[in-house]
Motif scaffolding. Structure first.
Motif, mmCIF file in Angstrom:
data_model
loop_
_atom_site.group_PDB
_atom_site.id
_atom_site.type_symbol
_atom_site.label_atom_id
_atom_site.label_comp_id
_atom_site.label_asym_id
_atom_site.label_seq_id
_atom_site.Cartn_x
_atom_site.Cartn_y
_atom_site.Cartn_z
ATOM 1 N N GLU A 39 -10.423 -67.946 22.176
ATOM 2 C CA GLU A 39 -9.373 -67.184 22.863
ATOM 3 C C GLU A 39 -8.407 -66.573 21.840
ATOM 4 N N THR A 41 -8.884 -65.593 18.853
ATOM 5 C CA THR A 41 -9.448 -64.535 18.007
ATOM 6 C C THR A 41 -10.077 -63.419 18.829
ATOM 7 N N GLY A 42 -9.831 -63.441 20.150
ATOM 8 C CA GLY A 42 -10.365 -62.381 20.998
ATOM 9 C C GLY A 42 -9.554 -61.108 20.885
ATOM 10 N N PHE A 43 -10.072 -60.025 21.440
ATOM 11 C CA PHE A 43 -9.422 -58.718 21.367
ATOM 12 C C PHE A 43 -8.894 -58.487 19.957
ATOM 13 N N ALA A 44 -9.768 -58.640 18.991
ATOM 14 C CA ALA A 44 -9.368 -58.543 17.585
ATOM 15 C C ALA A 44 -10.558 -58.093 16.749
ATOM 16 N N THR A 45 -11.210 -57.024 17.202
ATOM 17 C CA THR A 45 -12.401 -56.560 16.480
ATOM 18 C C THR A 45 -12.022 -55.641 15.331
ATOM 19 N N CYS A 50 -7.124 -52.667 18.073
ATOM 20 C CA CYS A 50 -6.661 -54.022 18.372
ATOM 21 C C CYS A 50 -5.439 -54.318 17.523
ATOM 22 N N PHE A 194 -16.315 -58.550 15.043
ATOM 23 C CA PHE A 194 -16.826 -57.841 16.223
ATOM 24 C C PHE A 194 -17.605 -58.781 17.162
ATOM 25 N N THR B 38 -16.508 -61.909 26.525
ATOM 26 C CA THR B 38 -15.627 -62.916 25.922
ATOM 27 C C THR B 38 -14.646 -62.257 24.960
ATOM 28 N N GLU B 39 -15.151 -61.354 24.129
ATOM 29 C CA GLU B 39 -14.260 -60.646 23.198
ATOM 30 C C GLU B 39 -13.254 -59.788 23.973
ATOM 31 N N GLY B 42 -10.387 -61.827 25.491
ATOM 32 C CA GLY B 42 -9.665 -62.726 24.611
ATOM 33 C C GLY B 42 -8.211 -62.299 24.435
ATOM 34 N N PHE B 43 -7.410 -63.179 23.828
ATOM 35 C CA PHE B 43 -5.978 -62.914 23.647
ATOM 36 C C PHE B 43 -5.393 -62.309 24.932
ATOM 37 N N ARG B 90 -9.526 -52.345 25.485
ATOM 38 C CA ARG B 90 -10.478 -53.458 25.472
ATOM 39 C C ARG B 90 -11.915 -52.969 25.632
ATOM 40 N N GLU B 93 -12.690 -51.133 22.146
ATOM 41 C CA GLU B 93 -12.797 -51.947 20.926
ATOM 42 C C GLU B 93 -13.774 -53.112 21.050
ATOM 43 N N CYS B 94 -13.966 -53.616 22.281
ATOM 44 C CA CYS B 94 -14.715 -54.869 22.446
ATOM 45 C C CYS B 94 -16.024 -54.699 23.222
#
Lengths: 294, 294, 294, 294
Positions: A39, A41-45, A50, A194, B38-39, B42-43, B90, B93-94
């Protein structure tokens, strides 16, 4: 160069500096440490859209963590200013809220540190305590007590290490990318931010047609555009490309990860060509050559 | 009321309105759809510090998705303005970056829609195509072509549905919370946005001591403060509390999820008490009573 | 002795000799190696009713496997006669049939070896080839070619290393057992063959009432029988017991695993007492003392 | 016939009768039910060398299980005589030993039943109790009490339903097989017993060269032997074949699973040809035609 019948392009990955923070998250079981880390490290590609780049670096056994519980180390990468804000928010919202977690500074010998003052959440009921030799704050919460260090070392690391896996079809390239990520997972000091560690849609800076776009598809690397784009980089017979993007604490780690990833990818049947992305030096100062990392 | 020897508090969860968007993500396998989802979610635990709240709603078989591939539906919840921005970022990027994905509108009969114009990423090489009766854009990317709808229905949903699981120790409460989330996973129209679906550190609005804090620990529900806080809500013998927070497309779904979750939690040995969080009506207009949902 | 407020019983685990074979399974990705290994080590919890005891020892990176691909090492434990048969059947039915796998001998310096002649499956189309310095057979199969060594070292190992985790309720003991297994997973040379590594229903040899039963419930360790059994071993306040059973390549590894497991278990809130199982020396020659392993 | 550019062979899967038992395993969480089910269905790919064929049929929510807890239903398939023995052993060794489990009969309206008398393990301390309308035995064990029905319905089902996925390379065929298994997972009444649901090394009955072998590689379906085998079944351009083998409670379910699997597989890029395995009627009475199931 050729390995296992796969051509390795004589080129380099162009990477650029980033600030990196390593956080050790522990929990009652490995499973719960992983859930919190996923969680957090999500939305962090990609820094393009991000607020930061982040990922899981490694799984830690109890003998490797300050409180002796199973853990996960994550890396969070951003500009120095954004980094502090992101570490605070991600720990506050995704780790402090997760069952049984504790957090510890993962770079104890860093010259620079950022404060991550979650203890205010304790509303005066918080207190200080030493855990595993670390000065921590203890915050009373619903599930008991949360324990956390509040100073985290940060280092100047390297973002954007990369290589391209080109396959005779999409599934060959995809499974090769998965095998590459499996190999990179074993290298310390790096993350692949990613989804599943793999980029399906590598971009170029800006856009030729839509001036408002900060980034757009890298048409030279699009297999379906091979006949339409004059200076295509897609070799004959290639139908899919995946990019593996690597961030790390230093150039050496990123180079090691690139090497491990390429060596794994070329073992997968159907892979034809390995290359890497660079922008003629306009993006960053690090040039990591494929021939050297293998 | 008592079920299975567990006392159910005569109280209600106070919930508030939110805007909700459902996105269907498909991929070559269920595993890849899950990795992208999941990505993308996240956050996104709590609107207090995350840009939105988001989670996985359900796994979809090929017979339930527009392109016949395995899929995952996610819900993204925020204010109307933030929702558009978050869905765009989202997905861009994901999901667009994830291997083999496509995205489709998950609420086709919504009165309101938001535009999610990812096709500009195609830099002019994109084109339109119908997939499963949906008007989609096709964007040439490195791994082939990305397919996506660009209009997504949004509805006024409900955020903050909740209940508290109180246990005679931390592990009883934790496993009960896990069982509750297992049950809620089967309910359509809802998500639990926190790590593993569980909140370890429920908060109150504001802070008594630190005026700059928008939220702080809810000391009345902290078992270690039971002797120190005058109006503690912790019954005798309770050593840990987990909160399950539920967002959904409507009140009915959230109530169904609360019911399923409570019924599952009380089956776990060591659970003593079930309650719910409310703020005397100051937070929101929905009052979902525990006695009614069970 | 007490650690972290948990009483450690002054007793020992009684263990007995077994023959052990280590097989390295590699595949195109870690995920596929794990799937093959999981099937190959299934239905192998206890020699009482299963044809052998087996489990996953560790995950191997490409730098640790003969063919450079991701891998998993498994241990299969049985009498010498049964061991050969079980290794053959499990590799033939669960690994040769699994996508992209290869198998290698995991104990190259063993004095004794067993032949595992899968190459007859090739019906004459098989041939020999060296892979990573290993003499292998290549068998043409539907998904391409299967590669495997056909001599596997076996050693006299130790079965039945164990300890008991006693909790104030079932969930405390269960999560502690999970944490113990997480810790043991990091120790080389051992497996925990039961589901999730945990035994819920430890047995005694034979039965007092049903003469035809080779084993039956160990009533002295049943919390619900505490008041009914004269010589109960259940301390006051204990409501659940889990046993962790460990097999390994030698006594040292099993002792190390016991130590790691106990140290992890006592960190979990709600754990009250740690003990170990022995039968006065009637079962086996190894006595592994709890006080020494910690 | 052609779907999505993939040729479907005008042939049929030849399947044969088997006896099938469905067991519902419940546990405190879905995760623990899955762990028990995975162990109980391991080493059970093919009746050729395993004592039975077994697999996970579906995940059950609390509203679908007799005790209201999360569950998993498994199918165990064998001859009538072996079936009883295998159900007894697998429940005794892999489910009774697993944390928090209970088991229930999954075919309540079957005409035939098998006894599964685990209660003797209770050594006289066991007792009877009704759970969810089912007559169960309760056995005192270390982690508390185990609950189980002891009569399980069995039906004459169908084993060996199958189809072949042929790809232009190994990874295309592999990911297509994975997508097929994802689709089959959603079909009730069936299992795919091989590792990950996929067979990499389909066999023919007997051996031409080694008379002692009951089965050997099906050289007509080996891509690397295409030039060496006169009557190869490998179309030009095919480099890998995976077989999906399906067992089920009746022909209709198996046919539905074959249809779902084929429809999923042809969506994966790089798949060239779908066929099915039959032996001219010598193996079994069921002929399930590919053209009909799609």
């Amino acid at each position: 160069m050729e390995i296992n019948g796969v051509t390795i392009d004589d080129t380099y990955a162009e990477a650029f500096p980033t600030w990196v923070c390593r956080v050790i998250i522990t929990a009652v079981t490995k499973d719960w440490a992983l859930k919190a880390a996923t969680e957090a490290t999500g939305f962090a590609t990609s820094a393009i859209g991000c607020p930061c780049e982040a990922g899981i670096e490694s799984i830690l056994s109890g003998s490797e963590t300050p409180d002796g519980r199973p853990g996960v180390s994550i890396l969070i990468c951003a500009s120095k200013k954004k980094l502090k804000e992101q570490v605070v928010e991600r720990l506050a919202e995704c780790v402090l809220t997760a069952p049984t977690t504790a957090v510890f500074n993962g770079i104890t010998d860093a010259e620079e540190k950022i404060p991550v003052k979650l203890h205010f959440f304790g509303d005066g009921y918080e207190y200080q305590k030493e855990v595993g030799g670390r000065k921590c704050w203890v915050i009373p919460i619903m599930n008991g007590e949360y324990v956390g260090e509040e100073e985290f070392g940060i280092v100047k690391g390297v973002a954007g290490g990369n290589f391209f896996i080109m396959g005779e079809n999409q599934m060959a390239a995809l499974v090769a990318a998965e095998a590459a990520v499996d190999a990179i997972d074993e290298v310390k000091g790096v993350i692949t931010s990613f989804p599943g560690g793999i980029v399906a849609s590598g971009s170029k800076v800006g856009s030729l047609k839509y001036k408002f776009m900060p980034a757009s598809t890298n048409e030279k690397y699009c297999p379906t555009l091979r006949e339409k784009v004059a200076d295509t980089k897609i070799p004959a017979g290639v139908k899919a490309v995946y990019e593996i993007v690597i961030d790390g604490v230093d150039e050496k780690s990123v180079a090691a990860a690139m090497g491990a990833g390429v060596r794994a990818a070329v073992k997968v049947p159907g892979v034809k060509f390995i290359s890497a992305g660079n922008f003629g030096g306009s993006l960053g100062p690090f040039k990591i050559e494929l021939f050297k990392v293998i």
